[in-house]
Design a protein around this motif. Sequence first.
Motif, PDB file in Angstrom:
ATOM      1  N   GLN A  55     -15.793  93.315  11.450  1.00 13.82           N
ATOM      2  CA  GLN A  55     -17.038  93.910  11.973  1.00 13.82           C
ATOM      3  C   GLN A  55     -17.547  95.010  11.042  1.00 13.82           C
ATOM      4  OE1 GLN A  55     -17.318  95.119  16.019  1.00 13.82           O
ATOM      5  NE2 GLN A  55     -16.248  93.321  16.780  1.00 13.82           N
TER       6      GLN A  55
ATOM      7  N   GLU B 218     -25.141  86.609  16.324  1.00 17.91           N
ATOM      8  CA  GLU B 218     -24.370  86.080  15.206  1.00 17.91           C
ATOM      9  C   GLU B 218     -24.450  87.067  14.040  1.00 17.91           C
ATOM     10  OE1 GLU B 218     -26.022  82.221  14.504  1.00 17.91           O
ATOM     11  OE2 GLU B 218     -25.002  81.346  16.247  1.00 17.91           O
TER      12      GLU B 218
ATOM     13  N   LYS C  86     -20.644  83.342  13.153  1.00 11.92           N
ATOM     14  CA  LYS C  86     -19.734  83.815  14.209  1.00 11.92           C
ATOM     15  C   LYS C  86     -20.422  84.887  15.048  1.00 11.92           C
ATOM     16  CE  LYS C  86     -15.548  82.090  12.818  1.00 11.92           C
ATOM     17  NZ  LYS C  86     -14.708  81.247  13.627  1.00 11.92           N
ATOM     18  N   LYS C  87     -19.977  84.991  16.294  1.00  5.77           N
ATOM     19  CA  LYS C  87     -20.487  86.041  17.180  1.00  5.77           C
ATOM     20  C   LYS C  87     -19.818  87.357  16.787  1.00  5.77           C
ATOM     21  CE  LYS C  87     -20.731  86.877  22.138  1.00  5.77           C
ATOM     22  NZ  LYS C  87     -20.416  86.317  23.457  1.00  5.77           N
TER      23      LYS C  87
ATOM     24  N   ARG D 293     -24.045  82.315  22.169  1.00  7.50           N
ATOM     25  CA  ARG D 293     -23.391  82.952  21.021  1.00  7.50           C
ATOM     26  C   ARG D 293     -24.363  83.883  20.280  1.00  7.50           C
ATOM     27  NH1 ARG D 293     -18.893  81.112  19.465  1.00  7.50           N
ATOM     28  NH2 ARG D 293     -19.210  81.956  17.393  1.00  7.50           N
TER      29      ARG D 293
ATOM     30  N   GLY E  46     -19.027  90.033  18.307  1.00  4.52           N
ATOM     31  CA  GLY E  46     -17.993  90.547  19.205  1.00  4.52           C
ATOM     32  C   GLY E  46     -16.661  89.825  19.088  1.00  4.52           C
ATOM     33  N   ASP E  47     -16.663  88.634  18.470  1.00  2.00           N
ATOM     34  CA  ASP E  47     -15.417  87.874  18.326  1.00  2.00           C
ATOM     35  C   ASP E  47     -14.625  88.278  17.080  1.00  2.00           C
ATOM     36  OD1 ASP E  47     -16.037  86.483  20.579  1.00  2.00           O
ATOM     37  OD2 ASP E  47     -16.848  84.725  19.545  1.00  2.00           O
TER      38      ASP E  47
ATOM     39  N   LYS F 162     -17.447  78.970  31.385  1.00  2.00           N
ATOM     40  CA  LYS F 162     -16.833  79.870  30.398  1.00  2.00           C
ATOM     41  C   LYS F 162     -15.304  79.850  30.522  1.00  2.00           C
ATOM     42  CE  LYS F 162     -16.916  84.681  28.924  1.00  2.00           C
ATOM     43  NZ  LYS F 162     -17.208  86.040  29.357  1.00  2.00           N
TER      44      LYS F 162
ATOM     45  N   ARG G  58     -18.365  94.195  22.599  1.00  2.00           N
ATOM     46  CA  ARG G  58     -17.751  92.858  22.516  1.00  2.00           C
ATOM     47  C   ARG G  58     -18.637  91.772  23.106  1.00  2.00           C
ATOM     48  NH1 ARG G  58     -13.409  91.831  19.307  1.00  2.00           N
ATOM     49  NH2 ARG G  58     -12.636  93.858  18.724  1.00  2.00           N
TER      50      ARG G  58
ATOM     51  N   SER H 166     -12.641  90.814  14.205  1.00  2.00           N
ATOM     52  CA  SER H 166     -11.708  91.948  14.197  1.00  2.00           C
ATOM     53  C   SER H 166     -12.455  93.209  13.743  1.00  2.00           C
ATOM     54  CB  SER H 166     -10.565  91.664  13.228  1.00  2.00           C
ATOM     55  OG  SER H 166     -11.060  91.691  11.900  1.00  2.00           O
TER      56      SER H 166
END
Lengths: 230, 272
Positions: A138, A86, A128-129, B219, A131-132, B269, A81, A134
């Motif tokens: 992923q 990215e 998007k990262k 990020r 780890g962010d 954060k 996570r 679902s």
Amino acid sequence: MKLIEVSNLVVKYGHHIVLDHVSFDIKRGDYVGLVGANGSGKTTLVKALLGLIPYEQGIIKYEKESIKKGYLPQIALTTDRLFPAEVREIVGIGLLSGKKRPKFLNKEDLVLIDSILERLDISQLKNKKIGDLSGGQQQRVLLARALVGRPELLIMDEPTSALDPRVREDFYKLIQDINEKDGTTILLVSHDLGSIQEYAKKMLVLDREVVFYDEVDQFTSSFGSKHFHS
Amino acid sequence: MAVFNMIIQSLQYSFMQRAIIVGILIAVCSSLLGIFLVLKKFSMIGDGLAHVSFATVAIALLLNQSPLYLSIPIVILASMLILKLNEKTQLHGDAAIGLVSSFSVAFGVLVASLSKGFNVDLFSFLFGSILLISKSDVVLSIILAVLVVSTIVLFYKDLFAITHDESFASVMGINTKRMNTLIAVLTAVTIVLGIRVVGTMLISSLIVFPTVTALQVSRSFLSTIVISTVISIASVIIGVIGSFVLNLPSGASIVMVNAIFFLVAMLFKRLR
């Protein structure tokens, strides 16, 4: 034409025999479902085919040395996570094979990344990262990483284990599409016998040795109930 | 105004200029490596190799040799030994590091006792002393830093791939063993570079702190590297100058500045 030919493959962990004289072949364009109970040697076979572990004896022969391979591991093994990357960075790893150092991606590579993300319907996740996302998202990203280099052989190790039933169904349809439209040869490890019977063309049942390997419609329900309790 | 004048005055001294140059070089190398070590859960290798460098400094001082020149080959060999122990004996990374680390400290203490205990020289290598940085140290630091940075740039994509997923990287034709050895060797060189400025006891903090701080706010992989490098350089500059102005040890000051950056990033954060 045989894409992979495996003859008398033996893999041991210490004195424990995990694969015992396994022989089979996969032809170009095949979609093979690899099934078996826990501890039957499925993941070991996948790792041996990918060259990730050494084997005691036997031969693994590919049609040619430079065959392009894609690999989709079990999602739980790869996801961190906190990993700061990215989606496009992760997918770009799938283009590193055969590149010259420093292996930086060029404009054409970026187009390939965009097009595979679009095909898998995850273009909106590009920045998007990882780890962010679902579990299902992923998994699509990792599938994009496996497919972006246009592999001739796609090997997947229980790719649907972390997905809910609806997402799992979509995933199997997508793999079928990749097999039929692109001609990509598929080897899919799964506990999901029903889906394998529905989507795969052939089934390979493993219990340290090959117990069954033929067209899916040759596989009988009595055989399945005897071998699958997981 | 008086503090500002003191800062300007500090930069007139050649030992301060040398300390800042070497400090910035170490900051860049350690933060570039830090991301791979932290994400591969191998960050304690810096701590282990720093303990090895303590032993090599003790040996060098006993033999009246330059600690830097003796430390580089031995710490590189130790880094390879840790990887081999990890691989061949199936020890977990931290256990292999613990073995090499504790053995080295014990060996260093025995050697130090042979040379009549912990003298001023050995103590300055333990906690860093910018007064000891010579011109030849600066030249060697520049050469090694260029080597470390250019190697990381050249192998950046491979290192990124093995950090994310070693199995997939291997399928992509990347020699993961070679890349792990490369990271360990570059870490060894960076550790030796840093012992003059922050000392063997604190050098690993330069590898861990900037990356962990950057991870709170970044990020992407590239932005993590950029942020950690900027934080690391800023920590060294503020720490070195601050230690001069406030008459504090340089190594500890750099680590304290790093700790403040980390707390600010954590706060940022939470508020975001």
